[in-house]
Structures are given as C-alpha cells and as structure tokens.
Design a protein around this motif. Structure first.
Motif, short mmCIF file in Angstrom:
data_model
loop_
_atom_site.label_atom_id
_atom_site.label_comp_id
_atom_site.label_asym_id
_atom_site.label_seq_id
_atom_site.Cartn_x
_atom_site.Cartn_y
_atom_site.Cartn_z
N PRO A 249 43.58 34.33 48.47
CA PRO A 249 43.39 34.69 49.88
C PRO A 249 42.47 35.89 50.08
CG PRO A 249 45.55 35.37 49.10
CD PRO A 249 44.96 34.55 48.01
N THR A 250 42.36 36.74 49.07
CA THR A 250 41.46 37.89 49.12
C THR A 250 41.13 38.29 47.69
OG1 THR A 250 41.16 40.09 50.13
CG2 THR A 250 43.31 39.62 49.15
N ASP A 251 40.31 39.31 47.50
CA ASP A 251 39.99 39.75 46.14
C ASP A 251 41.26 40.23 45.45
OD1 ASP A 251 37.46 39.29 47.07
OD2 ASP A 251 36.81 41.38 47.03
N MET A 252 41.49 39.74 44.23
CA MET A 252 42.75 40.09 43.58
C MET A 252 42.62 39.96 42.07
SD MET A 252 44.95 36.71 44.68
CE MET A 252 44.83 35.21 43.67
N LYS A 253 43.54 40.64 41.36
CA LYS A 253 43.59 40.59 39.90
C LYS A 253 44.79 39.76 39.48
CE LYS A 253 43.55 43.36 35.68
NZ LYS A 253 43.47 44.73 35.10
N ILE A 254 44.53 38.77 38.61
CA ILE A 254 45.59 37.88 38.15
C ILE A 254 46.45 38.63 37.12
CG2 ILE A 254 46.13 35.65 37.11
CD1 ILE A 254 44.55 35.49 39.75
N THR A 255 47.76 38.61 37.31
CA THR A 255 48.66 39.26 36.36
C THR A 255 49.52 38.25 35.60
OG1 THR A 255 50.29 39.60 38.12
CG2 THR A 255 48.76 41.41 37.68
N VAL A 256 49.85 37.12 36.23
CA VAL A 256 50.63 36.06 35.59
C VAL A 256 50.03 34.72 36.00
CG1 VAL A 256 52.88 34.95 35.34
CG2 VAL A 256 52.76 37.43 35.63
N ALA A 257 49.85 33.82 35.03
CA ALA A 257 49.39 32.46 35.32
C ALA A 257 49.99 31.57 34.24
CB ALA A 257 47.86 32.38 35.31
N GLU A 258 51.04 30.83 34.59
CA GLU A 258 51.75 30.08 33.55
C GLU A 258 52.63 29.00 34.17
OE1 GLU A 258 53.96 33.25 31.74
OE2 GLU A 258 55.65 33.04 33.12
N VAL B 187 51.26 31.44 39.82
CA VAL B 187 50.35 32.57 39.61
C VAL B 187 50.90 33.76 40.38
CG1 VAL B 187 48.06 33.50 40.18
CG2 VAL B 187 48.27 31.20 39.20
N ILE B 188 50.81 34.94 39.77
CA ILE B 188 51.07 36.21 40.46
C ILE B 188 49.79 37.04 40.37
CG2 ILE B 188 52.48 38.29 40.58
CD1 ILE B 188 54.69 36.81 39.15
N PHE C 275 52.07 32.32 44.02
CA PHE C 275 51.69 30.96 44.38
C PHE C 275 52.47 30.02 43.47
CE2 PHE C 275 48.28 34.04 44.56
CZ PHE C 275 47.67 33.86 45.78
N HIS C 276 53.37 29.18 44.05
CA HIS C 276 54.26 28.34 43.25
C HIS C 276 53.95 26.86 43.41
CE1 HIS C 276 57.78 31.52 43.37
NE2 HIS C 276 56.63 32.05 43.00
N HIS C 277 54.45 26.07 42.45
CA HIS C 277 54.52 24.60 42.49
C HIS C 277 53.19 23.90 42.25
CE1 HIS C 277 58.50 25.43 43.88
NE2 HIS C 277 58.15 25.76 45.10
N GLY D 180 48.98 22.17 34.23
CA GLY D 180 47.69 21.99 33.57
C GLY D 180 46.49 22.18 34.48
N SER D 181 46.73 22.55 35.75
CA SER D 181 45.61 22.66 36.70
C SER D 181 45.08 24.08 36.87
CB SER D 181 46.03 22.13 38.08
OG SER D 181 46.94 23.03 38.72
N LEU D 182 45.70 25.06 36.21
CA LEU D 182 45.30 26.45 36.44
C LEU D 182 43.85 26.69 36.03
CD1 LEU D 182 48.46 28.48 35.34
CD2 LEU D 182 47.71 27.89 37.65
#
Length: 316
Positions: free
Chosen positions: A212-221, A234-235, A248-250, A254-256
C-alpha cells in the motif's frame, strides 16, 4: 468494597479473592498489569477462579486455580492448592516465555499451560480485564484486554507521511470490517463471536496483493504451527513516518514475490490473493498495527482499523 462482597463480570466471593491473590503475585514479581490480566484469564479458563481439588480425564493429577500437574514443575500439592504460590509459579513460567508481551494473550497462556486448544483462553480475556480493572482500585483508562493502551486510526491519521499510497487489493470491496463479528460460516473459531483484527478485502483469483505504500518486508512465509491460520502471509513496516506495521494473510502458497529484508515501493506485487489458512473464500486479510509495534512477528497488540487510513489516502 472488599473483593469478597462484590460481583464483577459474573464472578464473586472467593473467585474475586482468588483473582486478587493472582494480581498480588504478579505485583510481587514486579510484572505489569498485562501479566495480571493474563493470570486471571488463565485461571478463569482452568478453574473459573476456584481452587479445585480435582483434575480431569486429560490431567487427573491437576489441582488448584491453574490446574497444575503433579510433575515436579509446580511444587508440592500444598503449593498447587495455594492461590498466591500457584500464581507465582504460573508467572515465573510466563517470564520464561520469550516475548510473551507481544504474543496474543491466549497463545502466551497456552505456552505455559499447554492446553490441547491454544485458543481455549480467548473468551476469558474480557472478563479477566474487567476483574483486574475493578479490583485494582485504579483508573486504568483505555487499557484494553491485553493490558495495553490501544492506539486508534485517529491518533496516527493526521501524520501518515508524504509517500505514495495505493490499495492493497485494487478494486476490492470490504466484506468483513474491523472489530467484533460473528464467526464466519465455515471458519474455525473457538467462540461464536471473534475480534477481527483487520479487514477482509474481496478480490478475484489471480489478483496481485500490492504494497500500500513504501515498506520494508520483515516476514514472508507460509504459516506453520499456530500461524497456519494465516496461510501464506507477509509482514512489513512502513518506511516513511509514522512507521505503521502491515500484515497480509491468505495468499496463494508459492506465490510470494518478496523476501524478508526487501524494501519495496507502493504498488509492488507481494503475492497472489488466495484462500490459504483459516479462510472461507478468496480474499485478503489486511491488518495494520500502530507505530512502535514489533514487525518481526505477527502483530496482535495495538492493531488499529485500516479503513479510515485507506480512506484518508484516497485508496478505498
């Protein structure tokens, strides 16, 4: 009025006396009000705040307010039957749970009590908070059931930064809002009503979920264990001030398209909207936590309604 002569949230007499013992044990260990609420919440879930001299089929040797087992970890029979001592031992075990303050209350308790259902303690949070507020004799103001002072969208909406914003799921509509709601048909809930910690955005299969805006990914799993209900998630933390934390859930397994450590711009695809985890249809669960919330793990404390934020930025 003494604890034994009043009624709070359906509890009275010795139940409130026992709650006062639990609160006192936490105070003796210099633990915050959040711990007091957790202790009372746990004891409601285990014994309805009664010193029980019996167990159940799963733990026939369980005793006391916290149904502590005769396995040597909780002291003697006398210790387990004493409200202050059993509560002290509960809190000492809680202190050994890394990051207990940032876990959802029922999960923090579960890690001490090892209940078969980690969500067992959820419905006892509100009465526990009411009891602690009533017996404390202090005005706890806006302290919520977690023992924290919740932020609202209004406290941050005036300073959301100057960065670009977009909808996390363009063209979507909100199908379930923030806050209390009935358990969705087909979903797994341990009570008939739940506290929805974000908003559900409906979108067609194959649609990209966007930053939604500029952000840093901390969790993606892909969620595992107690996080399996999130599906693939993703967090991320907002790069610009004030530093909101997003979940962001659900998404489709395999699409990340992002990894922890990535810094992405508004509109960057994160993955594909899906229905993985505890979900009854294709949608995005979008969750926002206020600045200062730890972004390295799922966020439960200080969640705020995303709707006025997205509307303020003109993307909803």
């Amino acid at each position: 009025m003494p604890a034994g002569t009043r009624q709070v949230a359906g509890f009275s007499g010795d139940q409130l006396v026992n709650a006062a013992h639990i609160m006192g044990a936490a105070a003796d260990l210099k633990l915050p009000v959040a711990a007091q609420i957790l202790g009372v919440q746990a004891a409601i879930g285990e014994s309805t705040l009664k010193v029980i001299d019996q167990g159940d089929a799963a733990g026939p040797d369980s005793r006391g307010l916290f149904q502590q087992r005769a396995n040597g970890a909780w002291g003697s029979y006398k210790d387990r039957m004493d409200p202050h001592t059993s509560a002290t031992n509960f809190f000492k075990a809680l202190q050994r749970v890394k990051g207990w303050q940032d876990l959802e209350p029922t999960e923090a308790i579960h890690r001490v009590q090892s209940n078969a259902d980690p969500n067992h303690y959820t419905p006892f949070r509100a009465p526990a908070a009411a009891i602690v507020k009533a017996l404390s004799g202090a005005d706890l103001g806006d302290i919520d059931a977690n023992g924290t002072c919740p932020d609202t969208a209004a406290t941050v909406i005036g300073d959301l930064g100057s960065g670009q914003w977009t909808s996390p799921l363009p063209g979507a509509t909100i199908t379930s809002g923030f806050g209390g709601r009935a358990c969705p048909a087909g979903a797994s809930c341990n009570v008939n009503t739940t506290e929805h910690k974000g908003v559900d955005l409906a979108g067609g299969t194959g649609t990209d979920v966007l930053a939604p805006t500029d952000m840093k990914i901390t969790v993606a799993e892909q969620g595992q264990g107690w996080k399996a209900g999130y599906g693939t998630y993703v967090i991320a933390q907002q790069v610009d001030k004030p530093g909101l934390v997003f979940e962001f859930h659900h998404m489709v397994h395999g699409s990340l398209k992002v990894s922890p450590g990535d810094t992405v711009a508004a509109g960057t695809p994160l993955g594909t909207v899906g229905t993985t985890g505890n979900s009854t249809g294709v949608h995005l669960h979008f969750q926002v936590a206020s600045p200062g919330t730890p972004a390295g793990q799922p966020t439960f404390k200080h969640v705020i309604d995303p709707t006025p934020i997205l509307k303020a930025k003109g993307v909803l």
